[in-house]
Motif scaffolding. Structure first.
Motif, PDB file in Angstrom:
ATOM      1  N   ALA A 141      19.292  89.261  67.518  1.00 33.35           N
ATOM      2  CA  ALA A 141      20.063  89.760  68.091  1.00 33.35           C
ATOM      3  C   ALA A 141      21.121  90.764  67.494  1.00 33.35           C
ATOM      4  CB  ALA A 141      21.088  88.801  68.758  1.00 33.35           C
ATOM      5  N   THR A 142      21.224  90.633  66.257  1.00 33.75           N
ATOM      6  CA  THR A 142      21.539  91.565  65.147  1.00 33.75           C
ATOM      7  C   THR A 142      21.058  92.223  64.116  1.00 33.75           C
ATOM      8  OG1 THR A 142      22.516  89.381  63.974  1.00 33.75           O
ATOM      9  CG2 THR A 142      23.960  90.118  65.907  1.00 33.75           C
ATOM     10  N   SER A 143      20.187  91.538  63.691  1.00 37.28           N
ATOM     11  CA  SER A 143      19.360  92.048  62.372  1.00 37.28           C
ATOM     12  C   SER A 143      18.661  93.432  62.441  1.00 37.28           C
ATOM     13  CB  SER A 143      18.380  91.094  61.991  1.00 37.28           C
ATOM     14  OG  SER A 143      18.712  89.964  61.706  1.00 37.28           O
ATOM     15  N   PRO A 144      19.016  94.326  61.679  1.00 36.54           N
ATOM     16  CA  PRO A 144      18.363  95.902  61.843  1.00 36.54           C
ATOM     17  C   PRO A 144      17.033  95.697  61.342  1.00 36.54           C
ATOM     18  CG  PRO A 144      19.665  95.482  59.744  1.00 36.54           C
ATOM     19  CD  PRO A 144      19.932  94.188  60.568  1.00 36.54           C
ATOM     20  N   ARG A 145      16.326  94.955  60.687  1.00 34.76           N
ATOM     21  CA  ARG A 145      15.259  95.075  60.220  1.00 34.76           C
ATOM     22  C   ARG A 145      14.575  93.657  60.645  1.00 34.76           C
ATOM     23  NH1 ARG A 145      14.121  99.863  59.521  1.00 34.76           N
ATOM     24  NH2 ARG A 145      12.099  99.093  58.410  1.00 34.76           N
ATOM     25  N   ILE A 195       6.048  93.201  54.775  1.00 34.11           N
ATOM     26  CA  ILE A 195       5.817  94.264  55.862  1.00 34.11           C
ATOM     27  C   ILE A 195       7.306  94.428  56.387  1.00 34.11           C
ATOM     28  CG2 ILE A 195       5.124  95.091  58.280  1.00 34.11           C
ATOM     29  CD1 ILE A 195       2.444  93.635  57.580  1.00 34.11           C
ATOM     30  N   ASP A 196       7.806  95.794  55.990  1.00 37.25           N
ATOM     31  CA  ASP A 196       9.218  95.977  56.347  1.00 37.25           C
ATOM     32  C   ASP A 196       9.092  96.794  57.619  1.00 37.25           C
ATOM     33  OD1 ASP A 196      11.993  96.771  56.546  1.00 37.25           O
ATOM     34  OD2 ASP A 196      11.549  98.395  54.839  1.00 37.25           O
ATOM     35  N   PHE A 197       9.758  96.205  58.898  1.00 34.50           N
ATOM     36  CA  PHE A 197       9.631  96.976  59.988  1.00 34.50           C
ATOM     37  C   PHE A 197      11.061  96.966  60.738  1.00 34.50           C
ATOM     38  CE2 PHE A 197       7.956  97.519  64.343  1.00 34.50           C
ATOM     39  CZ  PHE A 197       6.983  98.577  64.160  1.00 34.50           C
ATOM     40  N   LEU A 198      11.294  97.694  61.441  1.00 33.07           N
ATOM     41  CA  LEU A 198      12.684  97.735  62.331  1.00 33.07           C
ATOM     42  C   LEU A 198      12.609  96.654  63.505  1.00 33.07           C
ATOM     43  CD1 LEU A 198      11.573  99.037  65.247  1.00 33.07           C
ATOM     44  CD2 LEU A 198      11.701 101.072  64.116  1.00 33.07           C
ATOM     45  N   ASN A 199      13.699  95.921  63.516  1.00 31.75           N
ATOM     46  CA  ASN A 199      14.002  95.012  64.495  1.00 31.75           C
ATOM     47  C   ASN A 199      13.660  95.743  66.031  1.00 31.75           C
ATOM     48  OD1 ASN A 199      14.525  93.236  66.652  1.00 31.75           O
ATOM     49  ND2 ASN A 199      16.606  92.736  65.463  1.00 31.75           N
ATOM     50  N   THR A 200      12.564  95.668  66.472  1.00 32.75           N
ATOM     51  CA  THR A 200      12.124  96.652  67.806  1.00 32.75           C
ATOM     52  C   THR A 200      13.146  96.425  68.664  1.00 32.75           C
ATOM     53  OG1 THR A 200       9.956  96.328  66.902  1.00 32.75           O
ATOM     54  CG2 THR A 200      10.086  97.226  69.051  1.00 32.75           C
ATOM     55  N   GLU A 201      13.500  95.140  69.394  1.00 31.88           N
ATOM     56  CA  GLU A 201      14.233  95.032  70.451  1.00 31.88           C
ATOM     57  C   GLU A 201      15.888  95.515  70.201  1.00 31.88           C
ATOM     58  OE1 GLU A 201      16.053  91.073  72.920  1.00 31.88           O
ATOM     59  OE2 GLU A 201      14.014  90.911  71.976  1.00 31.88           O
ATOM     60  N   LEU A 202      16.140  95.531  69.074  1.00 32.38           N
ATOM     61  CA  LEU A 202      17.474  95.993  68.888  1.00 32.38           C
ATOM     62  C   LEU A 202      17.472  97.622  68.647  1.00 32.38           C
ATOM     63  CD1 LEU A 202      20.672  95.263  68.428  1.00 32.38           C
ATOM     64  CD2 LEU A 202      19.890  95.269  65.918  1.00 32.38           C
ATOM     65  N   ALA A 203      16.646  98.033  68.118  1.00 28.74           N
ATOM     66  CA  ALA A 203      16.278  99.485  68.202  1.00 28.74           C
ATOM     67  C   ALA A 203      16.116  99.997  69.433  1.00 28.74           C
ATOM     68  CB  ALA A 203      14.871  99.956  67.299  1.00 28.74           C
ATOM     69  N   ILE A 204      15.469  99.571  70.301  1.00 31.18           N
ATOM     70  CA  ILE A 204      15.322 100.012  71.556  1.00 31.18           C
ATOM     71  C   ILE A 204      16.757  99.967  72.450  1.00 31.18           C
ATOM     72  CG2 ILE A 204      14.348  99.831  73.913  1.00 31.18           C
ATOM     73  CD1 ILE A 204      11.715  98.792  72.502  1.00 31.18           C
TER      74      ILE A 204
END
Length: 246
Positions: A235-239, A145-154
């Motif tokens: 803290a830094t990963s986009p995914r 499952i490839d999902f966004l890093n939610t915390e960083l995305a927000i």
């Protein structure tokens, strides 16, 4: 399961404007990611792969070109109709809602890529979808499952963007609301009529995903943080790329 009229993805993904807005996506990057992922997962030459939420099948086609038997499924009838022109003996496409049991398989690998999860209004439906995916796997099979890093995305959400594609100006408004990351999409069609669509992705944390996985009977093997398959750093990963084993 028949999609409810209020479900945004049941209309937006079938709109020609969806494909217009996203026509310039970086598919070269996507293929590089898939190539790395295959090298990382080491599927056997005769492996059966499921592309869950495959869209028009571009990534299914690439996986098939690597010699695997591939099935692509998607809720969008228009997308599957477009994909089926490329079907052959080892490449199959079906209209399917991931909330329904999969009548195809079993599979050695199930791939759910490029944030194609978390769309449903009711959180329990996410667990149902995962249980269906798990049921379609062979014992010892893997689900990615490839999902966004939610915390960083927000934290890095861009509230407003205007984007012109093929003479259509899209007004994009993004915000966080009621546990969803929401993108409002406004534009005028060829007839000059105002159009409005939404994209809504539930803001799922790693902890909540892990709770889902336990309920679906899946074991988390590793979490990757980007399309280069680096380790996940909150803290830094986009995914957040989860590799799960049945």
């Amino acid at each position: 399961m028949l999609p409810d009229a209020a479900e945004w993805f049941s209309t937006w993904f079938d709109s020609p404007y969806y494909h217009r807005l996203y026509q310039n996506r970086n598919y070269a990057e996507a293929r590089e990611f898939l190539s790395r992922l295959l090298a990382h997962l080491h599927p056997k030459p005769a492996a059966h792969l499921l592309d869950l939420a495959c869209g028009k099948g571009r990534h299914s086609r690439y996986l098939s070109e690597q010699g695997f038997d591939v099935t692509g499924v998607d809720l969008s009838a228009r997308s599957i109709a477009a994909a089926r022109q490329f079907a052959h003996a080892q490449l199959h496409f079906h209209v399917h809602d991931m909330r329904d049991p999969l009548p195809y398989g079993p599979f050695d690998f199930v791939l759910n890529l490029f944030t194609s999860f978390g769309y449903f209004e009711h959180e329990a439906e996410n667990v149902v979808a995962l249980r269906n995916a798990a049921a379609a796997l062979r014992p010892g099979g893997k689900l990615v499952i490839d999902f966004l890093n939610t915390e960083l995305a927000i934290e890095t959400l861009v509230p407003y963007e205007a984007k012109t594609v093929d003479d259509t100006e899209f007004q994009l408004h993004r915000h966080f609301h009621n546990d969803f990351i929401v993108k409002e999409i406004r534009f005028r069609d060829e007839a000059g009529q105002e159009q409005y669509f939404e994209e809504r992705v539930r803001a799922l944390s790693r902890e909540r995903f892990e709770e889902y996985f336990r309920m679906a009977g899946l074991r988390l093997a590793e979490v990757l943080g980007d399309y280069q398959l680096g380790s996940f750093d909150p803290a830094t990963s986009p995914r957040m790329i989860f590799v799960l084993k049945k």
